[in-house]
Design a protein around this motif. Structure first.
Motif, PDB file in Angstrom:
ATOM      1  N   TYR A 107       0.900  -1.513  -0.017  1.00  0.00           N
ATOM      2  CA  TYR A 107      -0.117  -0.021   0.296  1.00  0.00           C
ATOM      3  C   TYR A 107       0.734   1.131  -0.184  1.00  0.00           C
ATOM      4  O   TYR A 107       0.509   2.086   0.427  1.00  0.00           O
ATOM      5  CB  TYR A 107      -0.627  -0.158   1.011  1.00  0.00           C
ATOM      6  CG  TYR A 107      -1.795  -0.701   1.344  1.00  0.00           C
ATOM      7  CD1 TYR A 107      -3.423  -1.092   0.486  1.00  0.00           C
ATOM      8  CD2 TYR A 107      -1.446  -2.465   1.989  1.00  0.00           C
ATOM      9  CE1 TYR A 107      -4.364  -1.900   1.048  1.00  0.00           C
ATOM     10  CE2 TYR A 107      -2.918  -3.591   1.830  1.00  0.00           C
ATOM     11  CZ  TYR A 107      -3.231  -3.082   0.946  1.00  0.00           C
ATOM     12  OH  TYR A 107      -4.392  -4.308   1.330  1.00  0.00           O
ATOM     13  N   ASN A 128       2.254   4.843  -1.085  1.00  0.00           N
ATOM     14  CA  ASN A 128       2.324   5.631  -1.783  1.00  0.00           C
ATOM     15  C   ASN A 128       3.595   6.375  -2.498  1.00  0.00           C
ATOM     16  O   ASN A 128       3.810   7.138  -1.658  1.00  0.00           O
ATOM     17  CB  ASN A 128       0.851   6.689  -2.375  1.00  0.00           C
ATOM     18  CG  ASN A 128       0.955   7.881  -3.579  1.00  0.00           C
ATOM     19  OD1 ASN A 128       1.105   7.749  -3.700  1.00  0.00           O
ATOM     20  ND2 ASN A 128       0.263   7.988  -3.037  1.00  0.00           N
ATOM     21  N   ASP A 144       4.141   8.908  -3.379  1.00  0.00           N
ATOM     22  CA  ASP A 144       3.581  10.517  -3.046  1.00  0.00           C
ATOM     23  C   ASP A 144       4.119  11.078  -2.085  1.00  0.00           C
ATOM     24  O   ASP A 144       4.030  11.969  -1.544  1.00  0.00           O
ATOM     25  CB  ASP A 144       2.409  10.441  -3.962  1.00  0.00           C
ATOM     26  CG  ASP A 144       1.603  10.174  -5.064  1.00  0.00           C
ATOM     27  OD1 ASP A 144       3.776  10.534  -5.715  1.00  0.00           O
ATOM     28  OD2 ASP A 144       0.684  11.032  -6.002  1.00  0.00           O
ATOM     29  N   HIS A 145       4.099  10.475  -0.823  1.00  0.00           N
ATOM     30  CA  HIS A 145       4.228  10.390   0.693  1.00  0.00           C
ATOM     31  C   HIS A 145       5.715  10.569   0.986  1.00  0.00           C
ATOM     32  O   HIS A 145       5.546  10.878   1.451  1.00  0.00           O
ATOM     33  CB  HIS A 145       3.341   9.420   1.063  1.00  0.00           C
ATOM     34  CG  HIS A 145       2.206   8.388   1.978  1.00  0.00           C
ATOM     35  ND1 HIS A 145       1.160   9.917   1.801  1.00  0.00           N
ATOM     36  CD2 HIS A 145       0.775   8.207   1.252  1.00  0.00           C
ATOM     37  CE1 HIS A 145       0.070   9.802   1.882  1.00  0.00           C
ATOM     38  NE2 HIS A 145       0.029   8.810   1.206  1.00  0.00           N
TER      39      HIS A 145
END
Length: 494
Positions: A226, A228, A230-231
């Protein structure tokens, strides 16, 4: 000094595994030699993996480093590895209780040893309180999850599960809460276990370590899906001043997460209870440090990859990060249970370590003799165990995890820097001593270790200097008011 220390070691090792009397040549009860290399690695993992992964990682990321908390772990890990090499040489050469205190006593003299011992009191005592505060957060989260299952709220109110005091800008402020009751309860329970004996404690610790390592591996395996990316952008958030993000934040976070690594020091405090310390101590210290560093970096990356780092500044950041994933609710339950058991093992190891440092200091006459008493049945430093348990319960029940954690890091860093210097001093002053393990390139490793530790120390000292100076002054009062006049080394020289 070193000769006297080795003489004391001879007394401690007099009771071999096959000697049922377990007494020294003068009739004194000795510590029981029952730990193998496997036990020592498990003790190290038990102390290292805990609050660092389950609590400190999220808070340091939220408040200082952002996703760059990974770099903070690398920086802290390098400093810790340099110090660990020095610890390994000392632990194999001088396998007695007392850790950095005993090493400093042998190489740098009584006064420096007292200073280091007092820093270790800060490390162990406050670590127990800090980890108990984190344990309380996960325990209440577990009660909250259980409330959903049974349809009735059984979680504790904040007034009974939060610290009544916090520290802001170096000053104590009331929070309006009454006491952190779970923190007090877990310290009291584990103090009772440590009172009973080293073998039972190590056995329980091995079980707990196995549980929490499995939990962490499950988190890595399932939460990684999970992540991401972008984090992770920006990887190093823009500097907002006062060590909040930017490279200054990375450095400040490195000083904070250093707290996560201090467990290997607890391995050295059990040297007098190792069956073959010359071989097993370096294995226990370096083995536990390497394994835990790898896990820390992986977990830090995943944690900041599945949630916005700004949301992780809670007492239970791993559970908080999983809140956003209903499909991982089962994993959240397992993580919370793993954190409750895992943090328990850290408290266990630290409550084992501190009384043994008191034992060594009392043996040298620097603190009252009752701290050096060994229980005739359990052969544990029972008086020191009770005293540490009571003091840690008070700290854990009254103060929050933030200030406690930074005080721990400062005390530890001072002790580690002194050990690095001590190895170099002993290489020069006693080159003929047999060393089962030798620090490679000591003229480079030892100074770099000391410099790295002191550089991290200054990161936290700038904000918390009042508390650190106060702690040091209290130590000076105790030394010159009692230790100086009751010192066995001084009486032997007079």
């Amino acid at each position: 000094m070193l000769k006297n220390l080795f003489a004391t070691h001879a007394i401690e090792t007099h009771a071999e595994a096959g000697d049922p009397s377990q007494v020294g040549p003068h009739g004194e009860t000795t510590l029981k030699r029952a730990l193998t290399a496997r036990h020592l690695i498990m003790l190290g993992i038990g102390a290292i993996i805990g609050a660092g992964i389950f609590v400190i990682t999220g808070q340091a990321a939220a408040e200082h480093a952002g996703p760059a908390i990974i770099l903070s772990f690398v920086l802290a890990g390098i400093a810790c590895a340099l110090a660990a090499l020095c610890y390994a040489e000392f632990a194999a050469m001088i396998p007695v209780s007392g850790s950095a205190y005993s090493y400093s006593y042998a190489t740098l003299g009584e006064y420096v040893a007292w200073f280091v011992g007092w820093s270790l009191v800060l490390e162990y005592l406050f670590t127990v309180a800090t980890v108990a505060s984190g344990w309380s957060g996960y325990f209440n989260k577990l009660l909250s999850l259980a409330s959903g299952w049974i349809g009735h709220d059984i979680s504790l109110p904040a007034i009974l599960s939060s610290a009544p005091f916090t520290v802001v800008d170096g000053h104590i402020q009331a929070t309006g809460m009454l006491i952190n009751l779970p923190a007090v309860a877990i310290i009291a329970a584990i103090t009772g276990l440590c009172y009973v004996g080293i073998t039972q404690s190590a056995f329980v610790n091995s079980i707990i370590v196995a549980i929490k390592v499995v939990v962490i591996l499950l988190f890595i395996a399932f939460a990684a899906k999970y992540v991401n990316p972008d984090h992770w952008h920006p990887f190093i958030p823009a500097n907002e001043g006062e060590s909040k993000y930017g490279w200054s934040g990375v450095g400040r976070a490195a000083a904070i997460v250093f707290f996560s690594y201090i467990g290997f020091d607890a391995v050295s405090t059990a040297a007098a209870e190792a069956k073959n310390p010359q071989r097993d101590m370096p294995i226990g210290i370096m083995g536990s440090l390497v394994l835990c560093t790898i896990l820390y970096i992986i977990v830090a990356g995943i944690l900041t990859g599945i949630a916005d780092f700004r949301l992780l500044g809670t007492p239970e950041p791993v559970a908080t990060a999983l809140d956003n994933y209903p499909s991982l609710r089962w994993l959240q339950v397992i993580v919370v249970i793993g954190a409750v058991t895992g943090l328990s093992s850290v408290i266990l190891v630290m409550l084992m370590g501190q009384p043994r440092i008191f034992y060594s200091m009392a043996r040298d006459g620097l603190i009252p003799a009752f701290f050096g008493r060994i229980h005739k049945k359990f052969r544990t430093p029972h008086v020191g165990t009770v005293v540490v348990g009571v003091l840690a319960s008070a700290l854990g029940g009254l103060f929050n995890i933030g200030v406690l954690g930074e005080m721990v890091a400062m005390g530890t860093l001072l002790a580690f820097a002194t050990v690095c210097v001590g190895v170099l001093v002993l290489r020069y002053s006693r080159p003929e001593l047999k060393r089962a393990f030798r620090v490679p390139a000591p003229w480079l490793v030892c100074p770099l270790g000391a410099i790295a530790c002191l550089a991290l120390f200054l990161q936290s000292f700038v904000e918390h200097w009042r508390w650190m100076v106060t702690w040091i002054l209290i130590g000076q009062v105790i030394y010159f008011g009692y230790g100086y006049w009751h010192s066995k080394l001084r009486s032997q020289g007079s």
